[in-house]
Design an enzyme around this catalytic site. Structure first.
Site, mmCIF file in Angstrom:
data_model
loop_
_atom_site.group_PDB
_atom_site.id
_atom_site.type_symbol
_atom_site.label_atom_id
_atom_site.label_comp_id
_atom_site.label_asym_id
_atom_site.label_seq_id
_atom_site.Cartn_x
_atom_site.Cartn_y
_atom_site.Cartn_z
ATOM 1 N N PHE A 1 0.944 -1.237 0.144
ATOM 2 C CA PHE A 1 -0.181 0.056 -0.096
ATOM 3 C C PHE A 1 1.119 1.167 0.097
ATOM 4 C CE2 PHE A 1 -2.583 3.604 1.925
ATOM 5 C CZ PHE A 1 -3.657 3.401 1.049
ATOM 6 N N ASP B 1 9.146 2.764 1.080
ATOM 7 C CA ASP B 1 8.179 3.572 1.895
ATOM 8 C C ASP B 1 7.974 3.270 3.196
ATOM 9 O OD1 ASP B 1 5.568 4.236 2.763
ATOM 10 O OD2 ASP B 1 4.624 3.579 1.082
ATOM 11 N N LYS C 1 3.109 9.898 8.380
ATOM 12 C CA LYS C 1 2.377 9.473 9.487
ATOM 13 C C LYS C 1 2.968 10.192 10.842
ATOM 14 C CE LYS C 1 -0.019 5.313 8.056
ATOM 15 N NZ LYS C 1 -1.357 5.499 8.109
HETATM 16 N N1 PLP Z 1 2.449 4.259 2.491
HETATM 17 C C1 PLP Z 1 2.035 3.485 3.412
HETATM 18 C C2 PLP Z 1 3.117 2.242 3.981
HETATM 19 C C3 PLP Z 1 1.147 3.671 4.298
HETATM 20 O O1 PLP Z 1 0.940 2.826 5.417
HETATM 21 C C4 PLP Z 1 0.141 4.718 3.984
HETATM 22 C C5 PLP Z 1 -1.005 5.089 4.711
HETATM 23 O O2 PLP Z 1 -1.516 3.865 5.245
HETATM 24 C C6 PLP Z 1 0.297 5.384 3.054
HETATM 25 C C7 PLP Z 1 1.566 5.284 2.147
HETATM 26 C C8 PLP Z 1 -0.379 6.846 2.625
HETATM 27 O O3 PLP Z 1 -0.276 7.869 3.618
HETATM 28 P P1 PLP Z 1 -1.258 9.153 3.626
HETATM 29 O O4 PLP Z 1 -2.677 8.336 4.035
HETATM 30 O O5 PLP Z 1 -0.550 9.833 4.587
HETATM 31 O O6 PLP Z 1 -1.515 9.645 2.510
#
Ligand code: PLP
Length: 406
Positions: free
Chosen positions: A136, A221, A250
């Protein structure tokens, strides 16, 4: 005006389905709803509220900055952004920082940078991006298409091209799709939304080697794993592998929206003026809060405390499981913990979350079969104990008879 859950259905786009509970106040690892009911927070705003609610350090930073300057936009730089970037580069492999407002936007910047780097260095054929099934990476159309969950990316028309997916923890499947046309491999060092799945050490090293062999960038990520969540400042620091680009968001703002993309000076040089940007990215309020948060989390005692709390969670969940036998596995790192249901109860994670809320506990799911816990990195031991008692009460209501009969 009556502000209640019914109003949500009248005024909000229905892309979320929140419960009846509307929290109005939080302190540490506890929150209270409109009726004054108290909840222990094992959800932490989905791995965001790393210092709990209303921690004095970010509160003070926000108050002080709010009386200095709120916003300048990207036509000027500002002191909190410069200080935060210096601290992020001092603490990590990175030499350059780009600020965004969310994890998705940090990933969007990383993906665009990888494509631009490859275009400039090797020409337009080197544009393939590889990520992993169940990954994700956020919700913009590029990020969600790179993510490995079709349920989130299908149904929006033609997708951005040259994106491939391999199987996580299966190096052979990556070897089958990677080539000299690959510009980047994007991965979470521990998959969060996909079900709390840690990368095997040999896999993560193998991914780095394959990227090197094909001159592809490795993007980590760390939106969910970063800022202390796994018991290390960033998860890569415990993996023996260094990425070329890292994204963080986050917990970086402890609840104030901010994201960042970190990289080397050589790679960063490809994002020249005008190639990418954001009106709010690097906003002084967000950066001041993130600086105070980063100063607090970047501390060996705090990080050791995360690993200790991990052990308390693991032990508590194991003893609940010894009585009810509902989990196949409890896994994860630091305070990113997942409990996967046995096949007999597959698909019931959401039901457990709802039952827990009725007992005064907030937790999360990661897919249909995994209950997820991402509390504050500072959650007091007494709150862990009390929260696990409430969790057990919820489990007993749902599965007590089954366990006793069995
Ligand atoms: N990347 C990862 C690994 C995530 O867990 C998330 C959100 O859960 C995101 C990207 C997306 O982040 P945001 O919701 O701040 O755009």
């Amino acid at each position: 005006m009556e502000v209640n859950r019914a109003l949500f259905d009248d005024v909000m786009v229905p892309n979320y389905a929140p419960p009846e509970v509307i929290p109005v106040r939080g302190k540490g690892s506890r929150v209270w709803d409109q009726e004054g009911r108290e909840f222990i927070d094992f959800a932490g705003g989905i791995a965001v509220s790393c210092l709990g609610h209303c921690h004095p350090a970010p509160v003070r930073a926000l108050q002080e900055q709010s009386e200095r300057v709120w916003h300048l936009a990207n036509v000027m730089t500002n002191e909190p952004a410069l200080r935060l970037a210096k601290k992020l580069t001092d603490a990590t492999f990175a030499e350059r920082v780009y600020f965004a407002n969310s994890g998705t936007e940090a990933n969007e910047a990383a993906l665009k940078l990888a494509r631009r780097w490859a275009f400039n260095e090797y020409g337009e054929d080197k544009s393939d991006i590889i990520s992993f099934e169940r990954s994700f990476h956020g919700r913009t159309f590029f990020a969600v298409s790179v993510g490995g969950q079709k349920v989130y990316s299908d149904g929006f028309g033609p997708k951005p091209g040259a994106i491939h997916h391999a199987v996580y923890n299966d190096l052979a499947s990556l070897e089958a799709v990677i080539s000299d046309k690959t510009c980047a491999v994007m991965m979470e060092p521990l998959q969060g939304e996909g079900g709390i799945i840690d990368a095997d050490p040999e896999f993560i090293r193998g991914v780095r080697q394959l990227c090197d062999k094909h001159n592809a960038l490795l993007i980590f990520d760390e939106v969910q794993t970063g800022v202390g969540r796994t018991g290390h400042l960033y998860a890569y620091m415990d993996s023996g592998v260094t990425p070329d680009i890292l994204t963080t968001a986050k917990a970086l703002g402890a609840g104030f929206p901010i994201g960042a993309m970190l990289t080397t000076a050589a790679i960063a040089s490809h994002l020249k003026p005008g190639t990418h940007g954001s009106t709010y990215g690097g906003n002084p309020l967000a950066c001041a809060v993130a600086e105070a948060t980063f100063d607090t989390v970047n501390d060996l005692t705090l990080l050791a405390g995360v690993r200790k709390r991990h052990d308390l969670f693991k032990a508590g969940l194991a003893s609940i499981n010894a009585r009810y036998g509902i989990f196949k596995e409890v896994r994860g790192k630091g305070l990113l913990i997942g409990a996967e249901l046995v096949d007999e109860h597959a698909g019931r994670a959401k039901e457990i979350l709802q039952a827990a809320m009725s007992e005064g506990l907030l937790c999360l799911v990661a897919g249909a079969n995994v209950v997820r816990f991402t509390p504050s990195l500072l959650i007091p031991e007494a709150d862990i104990e009390e929260g696990l008692n409430r969790f057990e009460a919820a489990i007993d209501k749902l599965f007590g008879q089954v366990a006793k009969a069995g």
